[in-house]
Scaffold this motif. Structure first.
Motif, mmCIF file in Angstrom:
data_model
loop_
_atom_site.group_PDB
_atom_site.id
_atom_site.type_symbol
_atom_site.label_atom_id
_atom_site.label_comp_id
_atom_site.label_asym_id
_atom_site.label_seq_id
_atom_site.Cartn_x
_atom_site.Cartn_y
_atom_site.Cartn_z
ATOM 1 N N ASN A 37 0.813 -1.214 0.000
ATOM 2 C CA ASN A 37 0.000 0.000 0.000
ATOM 3 C C ASN A 37 0.851 1.270 0.000
ATOM 4 O O ASN A 37 0.317 2.359 0.228
ATOM 5 C CB ASN A 37 -0.916 0.013 1.233
ATOM 6 C CG ASN A 37 -2.360 -0.323 0.889
ATOM 7 O OD1 ASN A 37 -2.674 -0.668 -0.245
ATOM 8 N ND2 ASN A 37 -3.244 -0.236 1.856
ATOM 9 N N PRO A 39 2.404 4.466 -1.228
ATOM 10 C CA PRO A 39 2.091 5.344 -2.359
ATOM 11 C C PRO A 39 3.360 5.892 -3.006
ATOM 12 O O PRO A 39 4.457 5.792 -2.457
ATOM 13 C CB PRO A 39 1.283 6.469 -1.712
ATOM 14 C CG PRO A 39 1.857 6.557 -0.325
ATOM 15 C CD PRO A 39 2.231 5.150 0.060
ATOM 16 N N ASN A 40 3.187 6.464 -4.192
ATOM 17 C CA ASN A 40 4.272 7.180 -4.875
ATOM 18 C C ASN A 40 5.496 6.309 -5.113
ATOM 19 O O ASN A 40 6.628 6.684 -4.838
ATOM 20 C CB ASN A 40 4.680 8.430 -4.073
ATOM 21 C CG ASN A 40 3.500 9.342 -3.814
ATOM 22 O OD1 ASN A 40 2.654 9.532 -4.684
ATOM 23 N ND2 ASN A 40 3.425 9.885 -2.605
ATOM 24 N N GLY A 59 -0.656 0.860 -5.076
ATOM 25 C CA GLY A 59 -0.117 2.173 -4.775
ATOM 26 C C GLY A 59 -1.121 3.297 -4.699
ATOM 27 O O GLY A 59 -0.825 4.346 -4.138
ATOM 28 N N ASN A 60 -2.322 3.101 -5.275
ATOM 29 C CA ASN A 60 -3.328 4.147 -5.100
ATOM 30 C C ASN A 60 -3.828 4.174 -3.660
ATOM 31 O O ASN A 60 -4.497 5.106 -3.248
ATOM 32 C CB ASN A 60 -4.494 3.944 -6.068
ATOM 33 C CG ASN A 60 -5.241 2.642 -5.834
ATOM 34 O OD1 ASN A 60 -4.735 1.709 -5.211
ATOM 35 N ND2 ASN A 60 -6.449 2.566 -6.354
ATOM 36 N N HIS A 61 -3.456 3.136 -2.897
ATOM 37 C CA HIS A 61 -3.696 3.079 -1.445
ATOM 38 C C HIS A 61 -5.155 3.342 -1.101
ATOM 39 O O HIS A 61 -5.501 4.377 -0.566
ATOM 40 C CB HIS A 61 -2.787 4.088 -0.732
ATOM 41 C CG HIS A 61 -2.880 3.995 0.773
ATOM 42 N ND1 HIS A 61 -3.177 2.828 1.438
ATOM 43 C CD2 HIS A 61 -2.730 4.924 1.751
ATOM 44 C CE1 HIS A 61 -3.198 3.050 2.737
ATOM 45 N NE2 HIS A 61 -2.927 4.316 2.955
ATOM 46 N N ASN A 290 -4.910 9.614 -1.916
ATOM 47 C CA ASN A 290 -3.487 9.905 -1.857
ATOM 48 C C ASN A 290 -3.138 11.029 -0.893
ATOM 49 O O ASN A 290 -1.967 11.308 -0.662
ATOM 50 C CB ASN A 290 -2.961 10.254 -3.255
ATOM 51 C CG ASN A 290 -2.949 9.045 -4.174
ATOM 52 O OD1 ASN A 290 -2.770 7.933 -3.712
ATOM 53 N ND2 ASN A 290 -3.153 9.269 -5.450
ATOM 54 N N SER A 293 -0.666 10.426 2.477
ATOM 55 C CA SER A 293 0.792 10.361 2.508
ATOM 56 C C SER A 293 1.385 11.608 3.139
ATOM 57 O O SER A 293 2.538 11.606 3.546
ATOM 58 C CB SER A 293 1.319 10.189 1.079
ATOM 59 O OG SER A 293 0.941 11.288 0.280
#
Length: 300
Positions: A37, A39-40, A59-61, A290, A293
């Motif tokens: 999970n 991101p970025n 990654g879009n979490h 997002n 983060s």
């Protein structure tokens, strides 16, 4: 049941080196899914040479619920998997644990219509047992204590239960996701609980403070947005226990007054609480996926 019938689901978010070592041990013994999970850009988990765990970059979490659902959707397409064990990245267990909790699920299922079984959970730091301020702890029967809500870390359920109940509620994103599944199960005639014969050490929240004789778990500031928003959302659902609604309302109301005073950066916590209340009342989501983060750390 052999290890081949057990799958582990592990969700990571910026995993540490110790987390990676834990995953490597479990990967050597069990099938399952590792959901990233972070991101970025992928985390160091993406560079692991996995033998048995299927890696999914998420990654879009979309929260713990979305991550666990992506894992479960993949597992439901596989053959030979009968039970699933959920683990957080910071849950420290030896390789015998998934087999132990799975065997306990099978044993207790002979006595009860069991949906989700959790372990007895102890503080990572001092080894004392986590105890609910809402529930009194009844005497175990056949090593089993019925609970209306069980945290997902270290818990076990069967594939058949998930197929009948459905997966986690992704709208909740992170907080009360595991509780909601338990309450939904109870409304359909299932029972959840913990076993005294399997234990796990786990850190709930970022840290704790003491107010008199009570331990207060402190989470990252952004988590209070989801706690307050999700509480108001869940209050509208008929199957959510009234006892939880009342007890949690008292807890959340009191936090509005004392947390901003006793915590450093207390206004940050208060801001997330108030935004959560607004979103809970209007049913609007204040934060996109997002945005989190920017506010992962605990302000200590």
């Amino acid at each position: 049941m052999s290890e081949r019938g057990i799958a582990v689901v592990i969700v990571v978010y910026h995993p540490s080196e110790a987390d990676i070592l834990q995953i490597e041990k479990l990967d050597a013994a069990y099938r399952g899914v590792l959901v990233d999970n972070t991101p970025n850009g992928r985390s160091r988990a993406a560079d692991m040479s996995l033998a048995n765990l299927h890696y999914i970059y998420n990654g879009n979490h979309n929260g713990i619920a979305g991550a666990q659902n992506r894992a479960l959707e993949w597992l439901l397409r596989q053959d030979g998997i009968e039970r699933v064990v959920f683990l957080d990245q910071d849950s420290r267990v030896d390789t015998s644990y998934p087999r132990l909790i799975s065997n306990e699920f099978g044993r207790i299922s002979k006595f009860y219509h069991l949906a989700l079984l959790g372990p007895t959970t102890y503080h990572e730091q001092d080894g004392t047992e986590y105890k609910s301020v809402i529930h009194t702890k009844p005497k175990a029967q056949q090593g089993f204590i019925a609970r209306r809500d069980v945290i997902s870390s270290g818990s076990c359920c069967s594939i058949g239960v998930l197929q009948e109940l459905g997966l986690f509620d992704e709208k909740l994103f992170i907080d009360y996701v595991d509780f909601e599944l338990c309450w939904r199960a109870e409304s359909q005639g299932w029972l959840c609980g913990i076993t005294t014969r399997a234990c796990i050490r786990h850190q709930v929240g970022c840290r704790e403070i003491k107010l008199g004789s009570y331990r207060v778990i402190i989470s990252a500031p952004y988590r209070y947005y989801y706690q307050y928003r999700n509480y108001l959302w869940l209050c509208r659902r008929h199957y959510v226990p009234l006892q939880w609604k009342v007890a949690t309302s008292i807890k959340h109301l009191s936090r509005l007054f004392y947390l901003p005073i006793v915590l450093k950066h207390g206004t940050k916590y208060l801001s997330f609480m108030l935004k959560g209340i607004v979103s809970g009342l209007t049913r609007k989501n204040e934060y996109q996926q997002n945005d989190k983060s920017k506010c992962d750390s605990c302000f200590i």
